[in-house]
Design a protein around this motif. Structure first.
Motif, PDB file in Angstrom:
ATOM      1  N   SER A  18       0.795  -1.219   0.000  1.00 53.07           N
ATOM      2  CA  SER A  18       0.000   0.000   0.000  1.00 53.07           C
ATOM      3  C   SER A  18       0.833   1.278   0.000  1.00 53.07           C
ATOM      4  CB  SER A  18      -0.939  -0.003   1.211  1.00 53.07           C
ATOM      5  OG  SER A  18      -1.677   1.191   1.262  1.00 53.07           O
ATOM      6  N   ALA A  19       1.875   1.338   0.819  1.00 54.96           N
ATOM      7  CA  ALA A  19       2.687   2.555   0.905  1.00 54.96           C
ATOM      8  C   ALA A  19       3.417   2.825  -0.412  1.00 54.96           C
ATOM      9  CB  ALA A  19       3.674   2.458   2.063  1.00 54.96           C
ATOM     10  N   TYR A  20       3.837   1.782  -1.107  1.00 52.51           N
ATOM     11  CA  TYR A  20       4.488   1.963  -2.416  1.00 52.51           C
ATOM     12  C   TYR A  20       3.490   2.536  -3.419  1.00 52.51           C
ATOM     13  CZ  TYR A  20       8.496  -0.766  -0.782  1.00 52.51           C
ATOM     14  OH  TYR A  20       9.590  -1.215  -0.098  1.00 52.51           O
ATOM     15  N   ASN A  21       2.259   2.030  -3.398  1.00 53.70           N
ATOM     16  CA  ASN A  21       1.229   2.545  -4.297  1.00 53.70           C
ATOM     17  C   ASN A  21       0.972   4.023  -4.017  1.00 53.70           C
ATOM     18  OD1 ASN A  21      -1.064   2.332  -6.217  1.00 53.70           O
ATOM     19  ND2 ASN A  21      -2.236   2.734  -4.367  1.00 53.70           N
ATOM     20  N   ASN A  22       0.843   4.373  -2.739  1.00 57.00           N
ATOM     21  CA  ASN A  22       0.592   5.769  -2.382  1.00 57.00           C
ATOM     22  C   ASN A  22       1.775   6.666  -2.735  1.00 57.00           C
ATOM     23  OD1 ASN A  22      -2.053   5.556  -1.379  1.00 57.00           O
ATOM     24  ND2 ASN A  22      -1.297   4.730   0.547  1.00 57.00           N
ATOM     25  N   ARG A  23       2.979   6.183  -2.490  1.00 57.17           N
ATOM     26  CA  ARG A  23       4.151   6.999  -2.818  1.00 57.17           C
ATOM     27  C   ARG A  23       4.247   7.195  -4.334  1.00 57.17           C
ATOM     28  NH1 ARG A  23      10.211   5.480  -0.902  1.00 57.17           N
ATOM     29  NH2 ARG A  23      10.018   3.983  -2.614  1.00 57.17           N
ATOM     30  N   ALA A  24       3.861   6.186  -5.107  1.00 56.87           N
ATOM     31  CA  ALA A  24       3.872   6.315  -6.567  1.00 56.87           C
ATOM     32  C   ALA A  24       2.964   7.456  -7.021  1.00 56.87           C
ATOM     33  CB  ALA A  24       3.436   4.998  -7.214  1.00 56.87           C
ATOM     34  N   GLN A  25       1.816   7.608  -6.370  1.00 53.19           N
ATOM     35  CA  GLN A  25       0.918   8.705  -6.725  1.00 53.19           C
ATOM     36  C   GLN A  25       1.582  10.047  -6.443  1.00 53.19           C
ATOM     37  OE1 GLN A  25      -2.616   7.730  -4.504  1.00 53.19           O
ATOM     38  NE2 GLN A  25      -3.438   6.497  -6.170  1.00 53.19           N
ATOM     39  N   ALA A  26       2.251  10.148  -5.303  1.00 51.82           N
ATOM     40  CA  ALA A  26       2.941  11.393  -4.967  1.00 51.82           C
ATOM     41  C   ALA A  26       4.105  11.652  -5.919  1.00 51.82           C
ATOM     42  CB  ALA A  26       3.420  11.350  -3.514  1.00 51.82           C
ATOM     43  N   LEU A  27       4.819  10.609  -6.288  1.00 51.77           N
ATOM     44  CA  LEU A  27       5.915  10.766  -7.244  1.00 51.77           C
ATOM     45  C   LEU A  27       5.390  11.254  -8.597  1.00 51.77           C
ATOM     46  CD1 LEU A  27       8.041   7.610  -6.354  1.00 51.77           C
ATOM     47  CD2 LEU A  27       8.736  10.006  -6.067  1.00 51.77           C
ATOM     48  N   ARG A  28       4.254  10.745  -9.000  1.00 48.34           N
ATOM     49  CA  ARG A  28       3.637  11.218 -10.256  1.00 48.34           C
ATOM     50  C   ARG A  28       3.282  12.688 -10.159  1.00 48.34           C
ATOM     51  NH1 ARG A  28      -1.307   7.823 -12.126  1.00 48.34           N
ATOM     52  NH2 ARG A  28      -1.779   9.816 -13.041  1.00 48.34           N
ATOM     53  N   LEU A  29       2.737  13.082  -9.008  1.00 48.89           N
ATOM     54  CA  LEU A  29       2.403  14.499  -8.818  1.00 48.89           C
ATOM     55  C   LEU A  29       3.650  15.377  -8.930  1.00 48.89           C
ATOM     56  CD1 LEU A  29      -0.146  14.324  -5.853  1.00 48.89           C
ATOM     57  CD2 LEU A  29      -0.628  14.936  -8.239  1.00 48.89           C
ATOM     58  N   ARG A  30       4.756  14.865  -8.489  1.00 48.83           N
ATOM     59  CA  ARG A  30       6.024  15.596  -8.555  1.00 48.83           C
ATOM     60  C   ARG A  30       6.626  15.548  -9.963  1.00 48.83           C
ATOM     61  NH1 ARG A  30      10.602  14.879  -4.122  1.00 48.83           N
ATOM     62  NH2 ARG A  30       9.617  16.701  -3.221  1.00 48.83           N
ATOM     63  N   GLY A  31       6.141  14.653 -10.809  1.00 52.74           N
ATOM     64  CA  GLY A  31       6.649  14.534 -12.176  1.00 52.74           C
ATOM     65  C   GLY A  31       7.701  13.452 -12.341  1.00 52.74           C
ATOM     66  N   ASP A  32       7.910  12.643 -11.304  1.00 49.66           N
ATOM     67  CA  ASP A  32       8.890  11.559 -11.353  1.00 49.66           C
ATOM     68  C   ASP A  32       8.205  10.272 -11.808  1.00 49.66           C
ATOM     69  OD1 ASP A  32      10.909   9.708 -11.023  1.00 49.66           O
ATOM     70  OD2 ASP A  32      11.147  10.027  -8.861  1.00 49.66           O
ATOM     71  N   VAL A  33       7.930  10.174 -13.112  1.00 43.89           N
ATOM     72  CA  VAL A  33       7.229   9.006 -13.652  1.00 43.89           C
ATOM     73  C   VAL A  33       8.063   7.731 -13.522  1.00 43.89           C
ATOM     74  CG1 VAL A  33       6.184   8.019 -15.730  1.00 43.89           C
ATOM     75  CG2 VAL A  33       5.761  10.399 -15.129  1.00 43.89           C
ATOM     76  N   PRO A  34       9.388   7.760 -13.819  1.00 42.22           N
ATOM     77  CA  PRO A  34      10.172   6.527 -13.634  1.00 42.22           C
ATOM     78  C   PRO A  34      10.154   6.040 -12.175  1.00 42.22           C
ATOM     79  CG  PRO A  34      11.389   8.079 -15.005  1.00 42.22           C
ATOM     80  CD  PRO A  34      10.200   8.818 -14.464  1.00 42.22           C
ATOM     81  N   GLY A  35      10.244   6.962 -11.229  1.00 40.89           N
ATOM     82  CA  GLY A  35      10.174   6.578  -9.816  1.00 40.89           C
ATOM     83  C   GLY A  35       8.814   6.006  -9.467  1.00 40.89           C
TER      84      GLY A  35
END
Length: 189
Positions: free
Chosen positions: A83-100
């Motif tokens: 779950s935390a990886y999924n949530n962090r992925a959403q935040a990374l997308r918001l930041r523009g870090d698509v590869p992350g």
């Protein structure tokens, strides 16, 4: 009592856009193949969930850096929880870090073993990224797997990705346009 096949047939009648056999409302755990989703120590799990809630609140308030920090803390606390990886992925997308974001989504899907809510959400999120990257075949696979996990959104995306459905929709739109404007249809070749 209806069998699983009976429910699948009824589902295909009342929800024709859903894949056959994808029965909405059958919760995870209804079959023997679905394992317990959260096999962690209760105290650690509660802390990780609290950190994730703080991260979600920070992201909703527009503080993506604080959200990333909270999600990363939850990951350090329980590194095997999807779950935390999924949530962090959403935040990374918001930041523009698509590869992350893609790395975290891959991790969430792997940890979830293709089951459960976090895996389903991760598959949908990864499918959306892949659509934006014009990787429609990869997106289709992600949406198909998420649809099997119960995502109605993923089922709709599969319909949109179906080239035959797109062609039929285009032809239907043209026919309706001709019916609405017969004068325009007579003037065109």
């Amino acid at each position: 009592m209806a069998t699983a096949n009976d429910r699948a047939v009824l589902q295909s009648i009342f929800q024709p856009s859903s894949p056959f056999g994808d029965v909405v409302g059958v919760p995870c755990g209804a079959d023997a193949a679905c394992a317990a989703e959260e096999p962690f120590a209760p105290a650690l799990l509660e802390q990780a969930r609290d950190l994730e809630l703080q991260g979600v609140a920070a992201a909703e308030a527009g503080d993506v850096s604080a959200a990333l920090q909270r999600f990363s803390e939850a990951i350090r606390l329980l590194p095997e929880r999807a779950s935390a990886y999924n949530n962090r992925a959403q935040a990374l997308r918001l930041r523009g870090d698509v590869p992350g974001a893609l790395r975290d989504l891959d991790t969430a899907i792997r940890l979830g073993r293709g089951r459960g809510r976090a895996a389903c959400q991760s598959l949908v999120q990864r499918g959306l990224i892949r659509r934006l990257q014009a990787r429609d075949d990869d997106a289709r696979r992600d949406f198909a797997q998420a649809a099997r996990l119960g995502s109605a959104f993923a089922r709709r995306q599969l319909v949109l990705l179906n080239p035959y459905a797109a062609l039929c929709n285009q032809m239907l739109g043209q026919m309706l346009g001709r019916l609405r404007n017969p004068a325009d249809a007579a003037a065109s070749p």
